[in-house]
Motif scaffolding. Sequence first.
Motif, PDB file in Angstrom:
ATOM      1  N   ILE A 336     -10.494   4.895 -13.306  1.00  0.00           N
ATOM      2  CA  ILE A 336     -11.253   5.020 -12.317  1.00  0.00           C
ATOM      3  C   ILE A 336     -11.403   6.595 -12.649  1.00  0.00           C
ATOM      4  O   ILE A 336     -10.259   7.122 -13.433  1.00  0.00           O
ATOM      5  N   PRO A 337     -12.574   6.626 -12.051  1.00  0.00           N
ATOM      6  CA  PRO A 337     -12.993   7.949 -13.604  1.00  0.00           C
ATOM      7  C   PRO A 337     -12.437   9.177 -13.323  1.00  0.00           C
ATOM      8  O   PRO A 337     -12.284   9.901 -14.307  1.00  0.00           O
ATOM      9  N   ASP A 338     -12.652   9.746 -11.743  1.00  0.00           N
ATOM     10  CA  ASP A 338     -11.820  10.833 -11.342  1.00  0.00           C
ATOM     11  C   ASP A 338     -10.547  11.301 -11.971  1.00  0.00           C
ATOM     12  O   ASP A 338      -9.386  10.071 -11.700  1.00  0.00           O
ATOM     13  N   ALA A 339      -9.886  12.214 -12.879  1.00  0.00           N
ATOM     14  CA  ALA A 339      -8.838  12.188 -13.039  1.00  0.00           C
ATOM     15  C   ALA A 339      -7.992  12.675 -11.769  1.00  0.00           C
ATOM     16  O   ALA A 339      -7.208  11.789 -11.540  1.00  0.00           O
ATOM     17  N   HIS A 340      -8.246  13.554 -11.440  1.00  0.00           N
ATOM     18  CA  HIS A 340      -7.806  13.530 -10.038  1.00  0.00           C
ATOM     19  C   HIS A 340      -7.528  12.712  -9.380  1.00  0.00           C
ATOM     20  O   HIS A 340      -6.438  12.275  -8.522  1.00  0.00           O
ATOM     21  N   ASP A 341      -8.600  12.336  -8.609  1.00  0.00           N
ATOM     22  CA  ASP A 341      -8.898  11.309  -7.686  1.00  0.00           C
ATOM     23  C   ASP A 341      -7.708   9.440  -8.302  1.00  0.00           C
ATOM     24  O   ASP A 341      -6.860   9.176  -7.589  1.00  0.00           O
ATOM     25  N   GLU A 342      -7.830   9.351  -9.275  1.00  0.00           N
ATOM     26  CA  GLU A 342      -7.176   8.466 -10.150  1.00  0.00           C
ATOM     27  C   GLU A 342      -5.020   9.080 -10.050  1.00  0.00           C
ATOM     28  O   GLU A 342      -4.999   7.771  -9.608  1.00  0.00           O
ATOM     29  N   ALA A 343      -5.496  10.664 -10.761  1.00  0.00           N
ATOM     30  CA  ALA A 343      -3.810  10.717 -10.527  1.00  0.00           C
ATOM     31  C   ALA A 343      -3.590  10.652  -9.588  1.00  0.00           C
ATOM     32  O   ALA A 343      -2.250   9.356  -8.220  1.00  0.00           O
ATOM     33  N   LYS A 344      -3.912  10.953  -7.797  1.00  0.00           N
ATOM     34  CA  LYS A 344      -3.562  10.716  -6.588  1.00  0.00           C
ATOM     35  C   LYS A 344      -3.240   9.305  -6.086  1.00  0.00           C
ATOM     36  O   LYS A 344      -2.469   9.425  -5.534  1.00  0.00           O
ATOM     37  N   LEU A 345      -4.654   8.184  -6.519  1.00  0.00           N
ATOM     38  CA  LEU A 345      -4.916   7.557  -6.493  1.00  0.00           C
ATOM     39  C   LEU A 345      -3.267   6.490  -6.757  1.00  0.00           C
ATOM     40  O   LEU A 345      -2.474   5.825  -6.360  1.00  0.00           O
ATOM     41  N   ARG A 346      -3.102   7.154  -8.347  1.00  0.00           N
ATOM     42  CA  ARG A 346      -1.242   6.531  -8.970  1.00  0.00           C
ATOM     43  C   ARG A 346      -0.139   6.381  -8.048  1.00  0.00           C
ATOM     44  O   ARG A 346       0.393   5.797  -8.057  1.00  0.00           O
ATOM     45  N   VAL A 347      -0.388   8.115  -8.019  1.00  0.00           N
ATOM     46  CA  VAL A 347       0.675   8.306  -7.011  1.00  0.00           C
ATOM     47  C   VAL A 347       0.913   7.643  -5.346  1.00  0.00           C
ATOM     48  O   VAL A 347       2.578   7.671  -5.928  1.00  0.00           O
ATOM     49  N   GLY A 348      -0.367   7.589  -4.931  1.00  0.00           N
ATOM     50  CA  GLY A 348       0.104   6.328  -3.769  1.00  0.00           C
ATOM     51  C   GLY A 348       0.353   5.706  -3.691  1.00  0.00           C
ATOM     52  O   GLY A 348       1.168   4.538  -3.368  1.00  0.00           O
ATOM     53  N   TYR A 349       0.188   4.580  -4.877  1.00  0.00           N
ATOM     54  CA  TYR A 349       0.732   3.240  -5.650  1.00  0.00           C
ATOM     55  C   TYR A 349       1.973   3.186  -5.795  1.00  0.00           C
ATOM     56  O   TYR A 349       2.845   2.763  -5.524  1.00  0.00           O
ATOM     57  N   LEU A 350       2.083   4.503  -6.296  1.00  0.00           N
ATOM     58  CA  LEU A 350       3.691   4.409  -6.272  1.00  0.00           C
ATOM     59  C   LEU A 350       4.106   5.045  -5.129  1.00  0.00           C
ATOM     60  O   LEU A 350       5.647   4.043  -4.959  1.00  0.00           O
ATOM     61  N   LYS A 351       4.082   5.131  -4.651  1.00  0.00           N
ATOM     62  CA  LYS A 351       4.408   5.530  -3.006  1.00  0.00           C
ATOM     63  C   LYS A 351       5.181   4.195  -2.417  1.00  0.00           C
ATOM     64  O   LYS A 351       5.755   3.798  -2.082  1.00  0.00           O
ATOM     65  N   HIS A 352       3.533   3.135  -2.539  1.00  0.00           N
ATOM     66  CA  HIS A 352       3.786   1.879  -2.045  1.00  0.00           C
ATOM     67  C   HIS A 352       4.689   1.453  -2.333  1.00  0.00           C
ATOM     68  O   HIS A 352       5.318   0.690  -1.941  1.00  0.00           O
ATOM     69  N   VAL A 353       4.840   0.938  -3.694  1.00  0.00           N
ATOM     70  CA  VAL A 353       5.904   0.635  -4.353  1.00  0.00           C
ATOM     71  C   VAL A 353       7.240   0.493  -4.149  1.00  0.00           C
ATOM     72  O   VAL A 353       8.053  -0.426  -3.690  1.00  0.00           O
ATOM     73  N   ILE A 354       7.916   2.144  -3.913  1.00  0.00           N
ATOM     74  CA  ILE A 354       8.748   2.574  -3.912  1.00  0.00           C
ATOM     75  C   ILE A 354       9.090   2.157  -2.511  1.00  0.00           C
ATOM     76  O   ILE A 354      10.549   1.911  -2.100  1.00  0.00           O
ATOM     77  N   GLU A 355       8.002   2.533  -1.358  1.00  0.00           N
ATOM     78  CA  GLU A 355       8.601   2.824  -0.096  1.00  0.00           C
ATOM     79  C   GLU A 355       8.314   1.161   0.949  1.00  0.00           C
ATOM     80  O   GLU A 355       8.992   1.120   1.630  1.00  0.00           O
ATOM     81  N   GLU A 356       7.703   0.392   0.286  1.00  0.00           N
ATOM     82  CA  GLU A 356       7.495  -0.854   0.713  1.00  0.00           C
ATOM     83  C   GLU A 356       7.127  -2.083  -0.233  1.00  0.00           C
ATOM     84  O   GLU A 356       7.733  -2.753   0.670  1.00  0.00           O
ATOM     85  N   GLN A 357       7.737  -2.223  -1.510  1.00  0.00           N
ATOM     86  CA  GLN A 357       8.179  -2.843  -2.646  1.00  0.00           C
ATOM     87  C   GLN A 357       9.268  -2.960  -2.716  1.00  0.00           C
ATOM     88  O   GLN A 357       9.490  -3.617  -3.779  1.00  0.00           O
ATOM     89  N   ASP A 358      10.643  -2.238  -2.017  1.00  0.00           N
ATOM     90  CA  ASP A 358      11.911  -2.599  -2.875  1.00  0.00           C
ATOM     91  C   ASP A 358      12.099  -1.610  -3.838  1.00  0.00           C
ATOM     92  O   ASP A 358      13.172  -1.489  -4.900  1.00  0.00           O
ATOM     93  N   GLY A 359      10.742  -0.613  -4.610  1.00  0.00           N
ATOM     94  CA  GLY A 359      10.941  -0.095  -5.394  1.00  0.00           C
ATOM     95  C   GLY A 359      11.644   0.886  -5.773  1.00  0.00           C
ATOM     96  O   GLY A 359      12.213   1.835  -6.737  1.00  0.00           O
ATOM     97  N   TYR A 360      11.988   0.977  -4.325  1.00  0.00           N
ATOM     98  CA  TYR A 360      13.437   2.605  -4.193  1.00  0.00           C
ATOM     99  C   TYR A 360      14.404   2.067  -5.331  1.00  0.00           C
ATOM    100  O   TYR A 360      15.125   3.161  -5.310  1.00  0.00           O
ATOM    101  N   LYS A 361      14.950   0.734  -4.974  1.00  0.00           N
ATOM    102  CA  LYS A 361      16.508   0.452  -5.526  1.00  0.00           C
ATOM    103  C   LYS A 361      16.022   0.718  -6.772  1.00  0.00           C
ATOM    104  O   LYS A 361      17.472   1.195  -7.795  1.00  0.00           O
ATOM    105  N   LEU A 362      14.968   0.730  -7.628  1.00  0.00           N
ATOM    106  CA  LEU A 362      14.761   1.043  -9.337  1.00  0.00           C
ATOM    107  C   LEU A 362      14.786   2.563  -9.764  1.00  0.00           C
ATOM    108  O   LEU A 362      14.935   2.906 -10.534  1.00  0.00           O
ATOM    109  N   PHE A 363      14.859   3.128  -8.459  1.00  0.00           N
ATOM    110  CA  PHE A 363      15.874   4.815  -8.994  1.00  0.00           C
ATOM    111  C   PHE A 363      17.163   4.695  -8.509  1.00  0.00           C
ATOM    112  O   PHE A 363      17.859   6.379  -8.616  1.00  0.00           O
TER     113      PHE A 363
END
Length: 494
Positions: A336-363
């Motif tokens: 995604i071209p914009d660094a801020h938008d991409e960084a924020k979106l990636r954090v959103g992906y992390l949040k989604h996987v951790i909170e809703e895809q059992d990704g929290y177990k990996l921490f």
Amino acid sequence: MGNIKVYFSDFFEIDEDIIEEYGAINISLINDLPLFIDPFLLFNSENPDFQKIHKEMIDYLLFLQDQAEKASKFTSGMKKAWFSFSEVKQTWLGFSLSGNDGCGMGNDFANSLYEGLNSIFKNFGKEKITKGHHMEKLCLISPRVGRDKISDFTTNFAKQYLLEYTQNFAKMYLRPEQCKEFSVGRVCFNWETTSWKAQKYYLPCYADDYVLLTPKTMLTRDDTFINRIDMIRNLQEIAPAISDDALRFELETYFREVLHKKKKELSQTEKNDTATRLIKQHPELIDYYMKYKEDNEAEATSISKEKVEEVEMLFNDQISQLVSLLNEKTEFYHRIPDAHDEAKLRVGYLKHVIEEQDGYKLFYAKGKPIKREADLQVIYRLVWYGSALDVNREVNNGRGPVDYKISYGKKNSTLVEFKLASNSKLKQNLAKQVEVYKAASETERAIKVIMFFSEKEYEKICAILNELELVSCEDIILIDARDDNKESASNVKL
């Protein structure tokens, strides 16, 4: 993990089970893993090769001691030739939070070693209390010499073994195009010429440099088995074993009058300083502590094995699963071209996987949540690799460190900080730090990511955000890693 490469096994396209069977740690070639070579494990090992490394290290220290006694002054040439050692970064182990370039050993180590050999370390090799000689004595004397420098020094003497160990692996399992012949400097010490010599080795090649594999059995994490903090905390355990009545009386008096009587008045730093003064007055306490550790040597192997397994589970197995989840379930690794938008979106992906895809177990490691912020930062560094963005840790941007600078071109950048809710300075950090970093890094954008593991930690964050009037700030993102409030991923609709 598809085409996302993080570990040695990924880059060299080899089954990780082969590395496991060989006895090596499957290192990351993106970031150092927080593991260290512990000299006590070499001393305590039944492996004759490990014992040889330890003996060579002790022989070299005795050589340095002899030279230190002969020298009228510590010249720059003497320091460079005999007392200075570089970090062996090709092991990809240590305390770096970005890549594999640690802070190295520097002048502090060389100066501390020289000073120690001429003073409190003067009886090295002539100990009567312990059954062996231990170079970790240096870290007991000087607070400037910690686990990383002791490990770096030890790794320099293990280097020849590691080169041969890795060369053997490369010849057995890797393809010719994956390897290269390297001339490696300072491999072994020539006792006749009193100089270090280079040798050539056939080794795995990554980014135009060689890579070294390390046996798990010489590794530990956190601190070495013999270390300064442990010594200070264990003085009370050491006291009964001291044969000198006067010294034992003085030590017992120290605990009774200084620590017990003023328990509420002294901070831990003050207690440590008081203990340090006592040790300097009675350096023989160091040898009693060393004997105490020798008497409990079996503990060293069991502790180190458990800690290495924990690192493997957290930084290898569980991060591999997290990368796979992000790759399969989100657009995390797409551009995604914009660094801020991409960084924020990636954090959103992390949040989604951790909170809703059992990704929290990996921490979690053995049922306990991550409590080291440095571990969290290394984890994020590993999973961010593979993107079109340039992800760098800002070690020194003029005002102090920030976790990462995410950029896509010089003028397209943003700062990202990863924090644990348990951080005692979280409020102070939120109130002041990011603004300072933004000014220093010439970017007006920053994202703060805070991970919490309990309802109490969540309430703490909410209270801080309310007090600082930051509740509506879109660039402060909370990630819920609680294990008691999640619906199974199989029941979650994507």
